[in-house]
Structure formats: C-alpha cells, structure tokens
Design a protein around this motif. Structure first.
Motif, PDB file in Angstrom:
ATOM      1  N   GLY A  17       7.416 -14.880 -17.265  1.00 57.64           N
ATOM      2  CA  GLY A  17       8.292 -15.486 -18.246  1.00 57.64           C
ATOM      3  C   GLY A  17       8.707 -16.870 -17.792  1.00 57.64           C
ATOM      4  O   GLY A  17       8.636 -17.193 -16.605  1.00 57.64           O
ATOM      5  N   MET A  18       9.156 -17.691 -18.743  1.00 59.18           N
ATOM      6  CA  MET A  18       9.468 -19.081 -18.437  1.00 59.18           C
ATOM      7  C   MET A  18      10.521 -19.593 -19.422  1.00 59.18           C
ATOM      8  O   MET A  18      10.511 -19.242 -20.599  1.00 59.18           O
ATOM      9  N   CYS A  19      11.426 -20.417 -18.902  1.00 58.63           N
ATOM     10  CA  CYS A  19      12.357 -21.172 -19.747  1.00 58.63           C
ATOM     11  C   CYS A  19      12.328 -22.627 -19.306  1.00 58.63           C
ATOM     12  O   CYS A  19      12.295 -22.918 -18.105  1.00 58.63           O
ATOM     13  N   ALA A  20      12.379 -23.531 -20.250  1.00 56.24           N
ATOM     14  CA  ALA A  20      12.547 -24.960 -19.959  1.00 56.24           C
ATOM     15  C   ALA A  20      13.655 -25.486 -20.843  1.00 56.24           C
ATOM     16  O   ALA A  20      13.632 -25.304 -22.064  1.00 56.24           O
ATOM     17  N   ALA A  29      20.060 -18.599 -16.568  1.00 54.11           N
ATOM     18  CA  ALA A  29      20.579 -17.507 -17.396  1.00 54.11           C
ATOM     19  C   ALA A  29      19.481 -16.913 -18.270  1.00 54.11           C
ATOM     20  O   ALA A  29      19.383 -15.688 -18.429  1.00 54.11           O
ATOM     21  N   ALA A  30      18.645 -17.775 -18.842  1.00 51.63           N
ATOM     22  CA  ALA A  30      17.562 -17.294 -19.700  1.00 51.63           C
ATOM     23  C   ALA A  30      16.561 -16.460 -18.906  1.00 51.63           C
ATOM     24  O   ALA A  30      16.132 -15.383 -19.354  1.00 51.63           O
ATOM     25  N   VAL A  31      16.195 -16.928 -17.727  1.00 48.63           N
ATOM     26  CA  VAL A  31      15.239 -16.181 -16.903  1.00 48.63           C
ATOM     27  C   VAL A  31      15.846 -14.856 -16.443  1.00 48.63           C
ATOM     28  O   VAL A  31      15.166 -13.828 -16.373  1.00 48.63           O
ATOM     29  N   ASP A  32      17.146 -14.851 -16.147  1.00 49.64           N
ATOM     30  CA  ASP A  32      17.819 -13.600 -15.788  1.00 49.64           C
ATOM     31  C   ASP A  32      17.743 -12.589 -16.924  1.00 49.64           C
ATOM     32  O   ASP A  32      17.531 -11.388 -16.689  1.00 49.64           O
ATOM     33  N   ILE A  33      17.924 -13.053 -18.148  1.00 53.93           N
ATOM     34  CA  ILE A  33      17.830 -12.159 -19.306  1.00 53.93           C
ATOM     35  C   ILE A  33      16.420 -11.580 -19.421  1.00 53.93           C
ATOM     36  O   ILE A  33      16.236 -10.388 -19.708  1.00 53.93           O
ATOM     37  N   LEU A  34      15.409 -12.408 -19.184  1.00 52.61           N
ATOM     38  CA  LEU A  34      14.035 -11.894 -19.191  1.00 52.61           C
ATOM     39  C   LEU A  34      13.858 -10.828 -18.120  1.00 52.61           C
ATOM     40  O   LEU A  34      13.228  -9.780 -18.357  1.00 52.61           O
ATOM     41  N   ALA A  43      16.557 -14.408 -24.449  1.00 50.23           N
ATOM     42  CA  ALA A  43      16.745 -15.420 -23.405  1.00 50.23           C
ATOM     43  C   ALA A  43      17.113 -16.770 -23.994  1.00 50.23           C
ATOM     44  O   ALA A  43      17.980 -17.488 -23.467  1.00 50.23           O
ATOM     45  N   ALA A  44      16.480 -17.138 -25.105  1.00 52.39           N
ATOM     46  CA  ALA A  44      16.765 -18.433 -25.728  1.00 52.39           C
ATOM     47  C   ALA A  44      18.195 -18.482 -26.258  1.00 52.39           C
ATOM     48  O   ALA A  44      18.880 -19.502 -26.115  1.00 52.39           O
ATOM     49  N   ILE A  45      18.654 -17.401 -26.858  1.00 51.34           N
ATOM     50  CA  ILE A  45      20.028 -17.373 -27.366  1.00 51.34           C
ATOM     51  C   ILE A  45      21.020 -17.479 -26.210  1.00 51.34           C
ATOM     52  O   ILE A  45      21.979 -18.258 -26.263  1.00 51.34           O
ATOM     53  N   GLY A 524      10.573 -20.195 -13.965  1.00 49.16           N
ATOM     54  CA  GLY A 524       9.797 -19.015 -14.332  1.00 49.16           C
ATOM     55  C   GLY A 524       9.888 -17.971 -13.249  1.00 49.16           C
ATOM     56  O   GLY A 524      10.496 -18.173 -12.206  1.00 49.16           O
ATOM     57  N   TYR A 525       9.269 -16.834 -13.501  1.00 49.75           N
ATOM     58  CA  TYR A 525       9.250 -15.793 -12.475  1.00 49.75           C
ATOM     59  C   TYR A 525       7.998 -14.953 -12.616  1.00 49.75           C
ATOM     60  O   TYR A 525       7.283 -15.058 -13.600  1.00 49.75           O
TER      61      TYR A 525
END
Length: 525
Positions: A17-20, A29-34, A43-45, A524-525
């Motif tokens: 998963g990935m957030c930018a 926070a988004a990656v933690d939600i994933l 994650a986006a919200i 990402g993770y």
C-alpha cells in the motif's frame, strides 16, 4: 534515474500500500489505516481530515472536496462531487445592488455550504471498510495533542494569517501571532466536532449545535445562511470525463470542477510537437502558455454548476481544440483570457492512496483561499471556506451566483489509464494552475519519458492572467526569450503548486512521488 550528485528525492517503492500527500503525519496516518485492514478509501479519508489540522490554511472540515476512485480489480473510475451550494437566500442581484462587481473574498457572502464532511461520511459508508470512528481517530488525536507547524505551513500561515477575522484569530493564532515553524497548533473545538461526527454521522455536523454554531457566525457577519441550507447539503455521485494525451488517457472530474479545462488544454497541445522541444526551453513554455490562455478562456465562458453547464461537449470536441491551436502564433504572445472573477488563489491539499488489492483514490480538499473566508465558527473554530468567490456576478452567465447553485471550482483530482488499465492517481495543487499542471505532468511523462518523481520535480511556469510566472528553476535566458515574445515575465514569490502521484506498475510495485515544494512525502509498506 536522477543524478545523485544533485539535490532531489527518490521515488518511494512498496507493494502492500502507498500514500502520497503534502504532510508526513497525514501520510503516516493513511498507511497506518491500511495496515489495520482498511482500504484505500479509508486511508484517504483519514489522511485528508488530518490534513485540515496539519495544514489549516489550506483545508479543513469547513471546506469542499472532489474524489475520483477506482475499485480493486476494476478499470472503471468513479467520481463524487463533494462541493457545496450557495445559500438559498443569496443571488448576484443582491450583491450588484450593493455595488459589488465580484463576490467579496472575506465576507459571509463568499461562504458556500461546506460539503466535504457529507462526502467523507458517504464514502466511508459506501466504499470504506473500517467505519468513521476509526478514520477520524488520528485527526481527533492530533487536534487535541497538537501538531508541530511544518516549514511550508509556517510560510503560508505568515502570508495569509492577516485575513483571519474575529474569533478566527483566537482559534488560528497563538498568543495573537502567526505560529513559527515548530510551534504546536491545537484545535480542541474541531476535535469535539469530529468526535460527534464519528459517533453520530453527518447529521451531527449539518444539524444541531455544530450547524447552529456555523449559522450564527455567518448570520452575524451578514450572511443569509439557514438551517435548511445546511440540512440539505449532499455530495453527489457523478460521471468522470476523459481525454487522451499521446499514449495516456487522463480522467478528470466533471463540472463544476475545471477538469475539462485540463482536457481541452491537452487537446490543444496534441497539435504541437512538444516532444521535439527542449523540456526546459522557452519554445515549450510559450506554446504551453498560449494554449493555457485559450483553454482558460473557454473555462471562463462555459464551466459552472453541472446543471448550468451546457457547452461541455463543444469544449471537449476535437474540432474545438484544432481551431484554437490554429490561433497560436509561435513567435508572439496573445492577450490573456478575461478572468471569471478576481479570486486568484493557490491553496488546497491533495492526497492519493493505493492499497494492496489495487483500489486507488485521488482526493482533493480545500477551503479555497488561504484560511478561506477568514471566518471561523465561534464555539468550535470551524474555518469556513470562501468558494462562493468562484461565482461571477455577470448577469446571465452560466456561473452567475444564484441561491442553491455550486460555483465553478478550481480543484481537480486526476487519474491516468494506459491501455484501459488504471495506472496512476495524481493531483497537482495550486489553484488556477491545476489544469496547466495536469497537462505539464502528462507531457513530462509522455513527451519526455520522465519518471513520476522527476515529472513532479521539474520547474514550472504558468500564464496566470496577464503575467507569465516562471520559477527560478528556469534559466535567465529562458525568461529573456519569453519577454522577447511578448510575455510579462515574473519570478513568483511562492513556488507554483505542489503535486503527488502513485504509479501502479504491472508487476504490482507501487511507485510514490511527492512534491518538494511542499512538506509532504510518499510512504508505503
């Protein structure tokens, strides 16, 4: 591959998963939600709402959003319009009678009903997995505990803090002063709002004590907002629009966003051999600037609330782009397009997330100008957007201010498909710059073969009204050539925009990129 002798940043690679986005705490926070089993929408919200605490000058729960998303395993892109309407009791005639020629930026008349919260609640219920209580928990925590003010945020806060009015100064200044980098910003009132929304859903925001707090503040400032206006706020599912730039299919949000402007601009640029030009040269910048003027002129004529936009097919027709391209003189700059209003801004946030199953989300969220209207609700400190400044007061115009209408919006999320496969959610912040930014990003990828991070890093220029803004990344010789062509060239005080993107490679690897013009990152993770 970038030159490792020079300053820069590498793309971030991951598989699960990935957030930018534009602030590291929101990306984390988004990656933690994933990692907790949430999907990309969850994650986006979570990241977006937290950005309202990390970057309150840019966005917040008193604002609007637009969302594009593609479900896991799907080639389809869905759209949600989370933009608000003008209060029913307001129209352009009332402002014209007062002698106004544009909607006053820092007035209650500029405040449309904030609709992002309704959009987030709808998406959490219909697309997400974890539930609002989990998604809002990071923002609640940081609103109470505080966030260290990041360097770019501090710069913007100092620039725009003077627009804060009345009780907003108590909520968004620290001891009466704009915070410096590293100072701790807290928003306990917003934490309480989010707690109630987490427990009770969207009605906690649009009725009862929270709505009354916003309505009382707006009415005291001369606004016509009512409880009925807030109760009626609803995000709406809609259908994206798309077009091709070379080998890329670019998917945009439809009106009242300005995504169609980006598509028209790319259609015009398709008539020129951009790939044969120097990517950092004056020739490319000139053609891009002239195409921008023409595309923005069409935007200013046609785009409005979707119920009032009647020329969209004409705007996107191939013959329209062909005719406009023929107007461009490679040796001489033309006059700028007449503005739709004088409401120029550069403030918004963007977040993109892709999860391990392949769901991708492209979400943009804003209060319009720096600190929006400058008004914040007395009790809870909800900073109220000034999206109504996107209306025109011109009688009979499709975008004329009327009660219940949505204004033309500058914020646009993007998606790219290649050979029918969704390969990249992306966004370019920067107010009016965004369509130009989308076109330049697509051109950097397709015409010049840049990787995603390089395409974001590359210097930018923008024909912004009567001024050609050219970042310092271009040489003085380029600025001189542009001046010789008739452009009024300036180096902007603030870097132009910001961007994030995630490429979804065929082998499943995710390649995240984030703009160094902001404080953020890809994780990402």
């Amino acid at each position: 591959m970038r030159d490792f002798h020079l300053p820069g940043r590498s793309a971030v690679l991951a598989t699960n998963g990935m957030c930018a986005t534009s602030h590291p705490l929101a990306a984390r926070a988004a990656v933690d939600i994933l990692g907790r089993g949430g999907n990309a929408m969850d994650a986006a919200i979570a990241g977006a709402v937290l950005l309202g605490i990390c970057e309150p000058q840019m966005t917040g729960i008193g604002g609007d959003c637009f969302v594009l998303y593609s479900p896991a395993g799907s080639k389809e892109v869905h759209a949600l319009n989370g933009s608000g309407r003008a209060p029913a009791g307001l129209d352009a005639a009332k402002l014209r009678e007062k002698g106004e020629t544009t909607v006053p930026l820092r007035s209650a008349d500029a405040v449309t009903i904030p609709t992002a919260i309704d959009a987030f609640c709808h998406l959490s219920e219909s697309v997400g997995k974890l539930g609002l209580d989990a998604l809002l928990a990071p923002a609640i925590h940081y609103a109470e505990a505080g966030v260290p003010v990041a360097p770019r945020v501090a710069f913007d806060w100092a620039t725009d803090g003077g627009t804060l009015q009345g009780r907003a100064r108590d909520h968004f200044l620290i001891n009466g002063k704009t915070p410096r980098g590293g100072d701790i910003f807290r928003a306990p009132g917003q934490a309480e709002v989010l707690r109630r929304v987490a427990a009770q859903g969207r009605d906690a925001f649009y009725s009862g004590e929270i709505a009354e707090d916003m309505i009382t503040t707006l009415q005291a400032a001369g606004g016509s907002h009512s409880a009925e206006d807030f109760a009626a706020a609803r995000a709406e599912v809609t259908t994206p629009v798309s077009g091709h730039y070379k080998d890329l299919e670019v998917v945009e949000h439809p009106p009242n966003g300005q995504g169609a402007t980006a598509l028209l601009l790319m259609n015009i640029l398709n008539h020129f051999d951009i790939a044969g030009m120097d990517p950092q040269g004056a020739e490319r910048l000139h053609i891009e600037a002239e195409a921008t003027k023409l595309a923005y002129d069409a935007r200013n004529r046609f785009l409005a609330d979707p119920d009032h936009t009647t020329r969209l097919d004409h705007m996107l027709a191939p013959e329209t782009a062909r005719a406009l391209a023929a107007l461009i003189d490679p040796k001489r700059a033309m006059a700028a397009a007449a503005p739709i209003s004088e409401a120029v801004h550069k403030d918004t946030i963007y977040i993109t997330v892709v999860d391990g199953d392949g769901m991708s989300v492209s979400l943009i969220y804003s209060i319009f100008h720096g600190f929006g209207s400058g008004l914040a609700s007395d009790k809870f400190g909800i900073l109220l957007q000034n999206r109504g400044a996107g209306f025109t007061l011109e009688e009979g115009h499709p975008n004329e201010l009327k009660g219940g209408k949505r204004p033309m919006h500058t914020i646009i999320p993007g998606m790219i498909r290649e050979n029918g496969r969704v390969t990249m959610p992306f966004g370019v912040m920067g107010g009016a710059y965004q369509p130009c930014g989308h076109a330049r990003f697509a051109s950097n990828l397709s015409d010049f073969g840049m990787d995603v991070q390089s395409a974001i890093d590359a210097p930018r220029a923008f024909a912004d009204g009567h001024v050609m803004k050219v970042e310092r990344g271009f040489g003085d010789d380029v600025r001189q050539t542009l001046s010789d062509l008739g452009h009024k060239v300036e180096i902007p005080a603030t870097a132009i925009g910001g961007a994030q993107a995630i490429r979804i490679r065929e082998d499943g690897v995710l390649e995240g990129a984030s703009d160094p013009r902001k404080d953020g990152c890809a994780l990402g993770y």
